[in-house]
Design a protein around this motif. Structure first.
Motif, PDB file in Angstrom:
ATOM      1  N   HIS A  28      -3.683   5.348  -3.094  1.00 43.34           N
ATOM      2  CA  HIS A  28      -3.529   3.725  -2.464  1.00 43.34           C
ATOM      3  C   HIS A  28      -4.597   3.188  -2.309  1.00 43.34           C
ATOM      4  N   SER A  29      -4.467   1.680  -2.448  1.00 45.78           N
ATOM      5  CA  SER A  29      -5.720   0.989  -2.695  1.00 45.78           C
ATOM      6  C   SER A  29      -5.796   0.137  -1.455  1.00 45.78           C
ATOM      7  N   LYS A  30      -4.957   0.065  -0.474  1.00 44.25           N
ATOM      8  CA  LYS A  30      -5.074  -0.801   0.650  1.00 44.25           C
ATOM      9  C   LYS A  30      -4.396  -0.287   1.874  1.00 44.25           C
ATOM     10  N   GLY A  31      -4.667  -1.037   2.866  1.00 47.40           N
ATOM     11  CA  GLY A  31      -4.228  -0.606   4.360  1.00 47.40           C
ATOM     12  C   GLY A  31      -4.739   0.845   4.781  1.00 47.40           C
ATOM     13  N   ALA A  34      -5.381   3.583   2.276  1.00 45.29           N
ATOM     14  CA  ALA A  34      -6.109   3.411   1.121  1.00 45.29           C
ATOM     15  C   ALA A  34      -7.006   4.788   0.864  1.00 45.29           C
ATOM     16  N   THR A  78       2.406  -1.607  -4.954  1.00 44.88           N
ATOM     17  CA  THR A  78       1.899  -0.152  -5.456  1.00 44.88           C
ATOM     18  C   THR A  78       2.756   0.561  -6.479  1.00 44.88           C
ATOM     19  N   THR A 113      -4.001  -4.068  -8.114  1.00 47.67           N
ATOM     20  CA  THR A 113      -3.559  -3.040  -7.373  1.00 47.67           C
ATOM     21  C   THR A 113      -3.653  -1.754  -8.438  1.00 47.67           C
TER      22      THR A 113
END
Length: 123
Positions: A28-31, A34, A78, A113
């Motif tokens: 995952h790349s965010k939040g 991540a 995502t 993303t």
């Protein structure tokens, strides 16, 4: 039309390989998630297994196009990025991946993303 047992097994193996790709290679790349491995939720895994595990008699994927509706803030970008990377890396010579969006800014979200997933991949 019924699927042959051999085709069914190949489809199950292909689907499992894609699920494992998500779990082992994608992050995952965010939040709050991540950097963590992409653990598919049951509904996401069902989509992946259907898309990649349903094969034609010649062994190619049955579904070449998919329309998937997902509510806001449920991980559309995502999931789409992960699917795009899977298709890009599956080794089909000359293969192309397209992602459509309402505008350039929205299209950039999936691209960014996917780029972040590649950069965060263990390999």
């Amino acid at each position: 039309m019924a699927r042959s047992n051999a085709s069914g097994r190949r489809g199950e193996q292909r689907a499992e390989a894609v699920v494992q790709f998500f779990k082992t290679e994608l992050r995952h790349s965010k939040g709050r998630w991540a950097g963590r491995p992409f653990e598919l939720l049951p509904w996401q895994e069902r989509i992946i297994r259907d898309l990649f595990g349903t094969l034609r008699p010649d062994g190619r994927r049955q579904y070449r196009t998919a329309y998937i509706e997902i509510p806001r803030k449920a991980g559309k970008s995502t999931l789409a990025a992960g699917i795009a990377l899977t298709l890009l890396l599956e080794g089909e010579p000359g293969g192309e991946v397209y992602s459509a969006a309402a505008d350039r800014d929205q299209a950039a979200i999936v691209f960014e993303t996917a780029k972040a997933m590649v950069e965060a991949s263990p390999r």
